[in-house]
Scaffold this motif. Structure first.
Motif, mmCIF file in Angstrom:
data_model
loop_
_atom_site.group_PDB
_atom_site.id
_atom_site.type_symbol
_atom_site.label_atom_id
_atom_site.label_comp_id
_atom_site.label_asym_id
_atom_site.label_seq_id
_atom_site.Cartn_x
_atom_site.Cartn_y
_atom_site.Cartn_z
ATOM 1 N N TYR A 1 0.797 -1.231 0.000
ATOM 2 C CA TYR A 1 0.000 0.000 0.000
ATOM 3 C C TYR A 1 0.828 1.279 0.000
ATOM 4 O O TYR A 1 0.299 2.361 -0.263
ATOM 5 C CB TYR A 1 -0.908 0.048 1.240
ATOM 6 N N ALA A 28 -3.354 -8.000 2.777
ATOM 7 C CA ALA A 28 -2.313 -7.828 1.751
ATOM 8 C C ALA A 28 -1.569 -9.133 1.533
ATOM 9 O O ALA A 28 -1.296 -9.867 2.479
ATOM 10 C CB ALA A 28 -1.319 -6.736 2.159
ATOM 11 N N ILE A 29 -1.263 -9.368 0.270
ATOM 12 C CA ILE A 29 -0.472 -10.531 -0.133
ATOM 13 C C ILE A 29 0.787 -10.007 -0.815
ATOM 14 O O ILE A 29 0.727 -9.033 -1.590
ATOM 15 C CB ILE A 29 -1.271 -11.424 -1.138
ATOM 16 N N ARG A 73 0.795 -13.351 -5.372
ATOM 17 C CA ARG A 73 -0.625 -13.081 -5.656
ATOM 18 C C ARG A 73 -1.172 -14.063 -6.683
ATOM 19 O O ARG A 73 -0.431 -14.734 -7.375
ATOM 20 C CB ARG A 73 -0.781 -11.628 -6.152
ATOM 21 N N LYS A 74 -2.511 -14.092 -6.745
ATOM 22 C CA LYS A 74 -3.242 -14.958 -7.697
ATOM 23 C C LYS A 74 -2.935 -16.444 -7.473
ATOM 24 O O LYS A 74 -2.938 -17.234 -8.413
ATOM 25 C CB LYS A 74 -2.944 -14.549 -9.140
ATOM 26 N N ARG A 75 -2.636 -16.791 -6.235
ATOM 27 C CA ARG A 75 -2.443 -18.212 -5.903
ATOM 28 C C ARG A 75 -3.526 -18.674 -4.931
ATOM 29 O O ARG A 75 -3.442 -19.769 -4.387
ATOM 30 C CB ARG A 75 -1.068 -18.417 -5.265
ATOM 31 N N GLY A 76 -4.491 -17.782 -4.665
ATOM 32 C CA GLY A 76 -5.574 -18.141 -3.747
ATOM 33 C C GLY A 76 -5.264 -17.862 -2.280
ATOM 34 O O GLY A 76 -6.057 -18.204 -1.403
ATOM 35 N N ILE A 77 -4.120 -17.207 -2.009
ATOM 36 C CA ILE A 77 -3.739 -16.979 -0.604
ATOM 37 C C ILE A 77 -4.651 -15.917 0.034
ATOM 38 O O ILE A 77 -5.088 -16.058 1.177
ATOM 39 C CB ILE A 77 -2.251 -16.575 -0.483
ATOM 40 N N GLY A 106 -13.330 -1.431 0.519
ATOM 41 C CA GLY A 106 -12.517 -2.157 -0.450
ATOM 42 C C GLY A 106 -13.241 -2.351 -1.765
ATOM 43 O O GLY A 106 -14.361 -1.870 -1.959
ATOM 44 N N GLU A 107 -12.586 -3.075 -2.640
ATOM 45 C CA GLU A 107 -13.063 -3.270 -4.001
ATOM 46 C C GLU A 107 -14.229 -4.263 -4.036
ATOM 47 O O GLU A 107 -14.033 -5.447 -3.722
ATOM 48 C CB GLU A 107 -11.882 -3.818 -4.818
ATOM 49 N N TYR A 162 -13.641 -7.580 -5.721
ATOM 50 C CA TYR A 162 -12.863 -8.612 -5.011
ATOM 51 C C TYR A 162 -13.654 -9.174 -3.833
ATOM 52 O O TYR A 162 -13.830 -10.381 -3.707
ATOM 53 C CB TYR A 162 -11.521 -8.040 -4.530
HETATM 54 C C1 LIG Z 1 -6.178 -7.955 -3.365
HETATM 55 C C2 LIG Z 1 -5.231 -9.048 -2.887
HETATM 56 C C3 LIG Z 1 -5.315 -9.163 -1.379
HETATM 57 C C4 LIG Z 1 -5.669 -10.375 -3.531
HETATM 58 O O1 LIG Z 1 -4.838 -11.423 -3.041
HETATM 59 P P1 LIG Z 1 -4.573 -12.740 -3.894
HETATM 60 O O2 LIG Z 1 -3.915 -13.738 -3.025
HETATM 61 O O3 LIG Z 1 -3.907 -12.395 -5.159
HETATM 62 O O4 LIG Z 1 -6.077 -13.183 -4.178
HETATM 63 P P2 LIG Z 1 -6.600 -14.574 -4.705
HETATM 64 O O5 LIG Z 1 -5.489 -15.342 -5.338
HETATM 65 O O6 LIG Z 1 -7.356 -15.240 -3.638
HETATM 66 O O7 LIG Z 1 -7.648 -14.097 -5.797
HETATM 67 C C5 LIG Z 1 -7.169 -13.577 -6.999
HETATM 68 C C6 LIG Z 1 -8.347 -12.991 -7.740
HETATM 69 O O8 LIG Z 1 -8.664 -11.717 -7.185
HETATM 70 C C7 LIG Z 1 -8.712 -10.749 -8.215
HETATM 71 N N1 LIG Z 1 -8.328 -9.443 -7.684
HETATM 72 C C8 LIG Z 1 -7.184 -9.083 -7.100
HETATM 73 N N2 LIG Z 1 -7.211 -7.774 -6.769
HETATM 74 C C9 LIG Z 1 -8.410 -7.306 -7.175
HETATM 75 C C10 LIG Z 1 -9.030 -6.047 -7.121
HETATM 76 N N3 LIG Z 1 -8.427 -4.986 -6.586
HETATM 77 N N4 LIG Z 1 -10.271 -5.931 -7.633
HETATM 78 C C11 LIG Z 1 -10.909 -7.003 -8.168
HETATM 79 N N5 LIG Z 1 -10.372 -8.233 -8.230
HETATM 80 C C12 LIG Z 1 -9.125 -8.381 -7.753
HETATM 81 C C13 LIG Z 1 -7.703 -11.281 -9.225
HETATM 82 O O9 LIG Z 1 -7.918 -10.713 -10.490
HETATM 83 C C14 LIG Z 1 -8.028 -12.760 -9.214
HETATM 84 O O10 LIG Z 1 -9.190 -13.013 -9.946
HETATM 85 P P3 LIG Z 1 -9.510 -14.474 -10.563
HETATM 86 O O11 LIG Z 1 -9.756 -15.394 -9.394
HETATM 87 O O12 LIG Z 1 -10.767 -14.250 -11.356
HETATM 88 O O13 LIG Z 1 -8.315 -14.831 -11.368
HETATM 89 C C15 LIG Z 1 -3.774 -8.783 -3.334
HETATM 90 O O14 LIG Z 1 -3.775 -8.579 -4.719
HETATM 91 C C16 LIG Z 1 -3.138 -7.601 -2.654
HETATM 92 O O15 LIG Z 1 -2.546 -7.719 -1.596
HETATM 93 N N6 LIG Z 1 -3.223 -6.425 -3.304
HETATM 94 C C17 LIG Z 1 -2.601 -5.218 -2.768
HETATM 95 C C18 LIG Z 1 -3.467 -4.639 -1.733
HETATM 96 C C19 LIG Z 1 -4.776 -4.184 -2.320
HETATM 97 O O16 LIG Z 1 -4.847 -3.649 -3.408
HETATM 98 N N7 LIG Z 1 -5.820 -4.373 -1.570
HETATM 99 C C20 LIG Z 1 -7.094 -3.873 -1.925
HETATM 100 C C21 LIG Z 1 -8.006 -4.896 -2.442
HETATM 101 S S1 LIG Z 1 -9.534 -4.088 -2.583
#
Ligand SMILES: CC(C)(COP(=O)(O)OP(=O)(O)OC[C@H]1O[C@@H](n2cnc3c(N)ncnc32)[C@H](O)[C@@H]1OP(=O)(O)O)[C@@H](O)C(=O)NCCC(=O)NCCS
Length: 190
Positions: A23, A79-80, A85-89, A113-114, A117
């Protein structure tokens, strides 16, 4: 293999570095931060994802009041690490945190948040129309999830901090421990 466990004291530096990476400094200006600063997270609801001994994900939930006398939880930050990222964590942390919150008897969770998501976990803006956060934020991003049906049915008002105050470090004791001396105290003026 990724494991999810409760955060320990020794994880704090790695968690903070991860949040800085995810962030940047903007994290301290978020409306949710106004509700977290100086407070402790909810018991048992600070989780980390660990792989090969390294913290790759973090999530925490905080007690807040959604309007008068309605204690719920505020989720965030989540946060991941960018390399993981994109591994389901993120989803695994979300599901574990929600399950633990439900088990602990909490009634609802709010977050900013978004929707694209958080919608996959059941969060929506449908229940937050009459709630508001301190500071500037996009209303469409104020989302909620009920853990008990009807928990937010008539919720209205400001979302404010709740829960325990974070204890301040005892500087005298820290300095004394560092120098191997007994704590000294400033003499009161006569
Ligand atoms: C958002 C976050 C926590 C997702 O973690 P992650 O471990 O990658 O999530 P997952 O693997 O469980 O899920 C991935 C999915 O989430 C989606 N995704 C990730 N960030 C997203 C967002 N801001 N808006 C919408 N979808 C999002 C990916 O496109 C992916 O979609 P899919 O399943 O259709 O391929 C990570 O990207 C992160 O730490 N981002 C930085 C912090 C941030 O922006 N947080 C605000 C989120 S609102």
């Amino acid at each position: 293999m990724v494991t999810i466990r409760e955060e320990k004291f020794a994880d704090i530096a790695a968690r903070e570095a991860l949040l800085d990476e995810a962030y940047g400094a903007a994290r301290f200006a978020k409306p949710s931060q106004r509700l977290r600063e100086g407070r402790l997270p909810a018991d048992g609801l600070s989780l980390v994802a660990v792989e090969k001994g390294r913290i790759v994900g973090t999530i925490r939930l905080w007690p807040v009041n959604a309007g008068a006398r309605r204690e719920v939880l505020l989720l965030g930050p989540l946060a991941i690490h960018p390399m993981h990222r994109k591994r389901g964590i993120g989803s695994a942390l979300m599901r574990r945190a929600i399950a633990r919150a439900r088990l602990a008897g909490h009634r609802a969770i709010v977050l900013v948040g978004e929707p694209a998501y958080y919608g996959r976990f059941g969060f929506s803006a449908a229940l937050t129309g009459r709630l508001w956060m301190p500071g500037r934020y996009d209303r469409d991003r104020l989302l909620a999830l009920e853990l008990r049906h009807g928990a937010l049915a008539d919720a209205h008002g400001l979302i404010g901090p709740a829960g325990r105050i974070e204890p301040k470090p005892d500087l005298n004791a820290l300095i004394a421990a560092e120098s191997g001396e007994k704590p000294t105290f400033a003499r009161r003026a006569a």
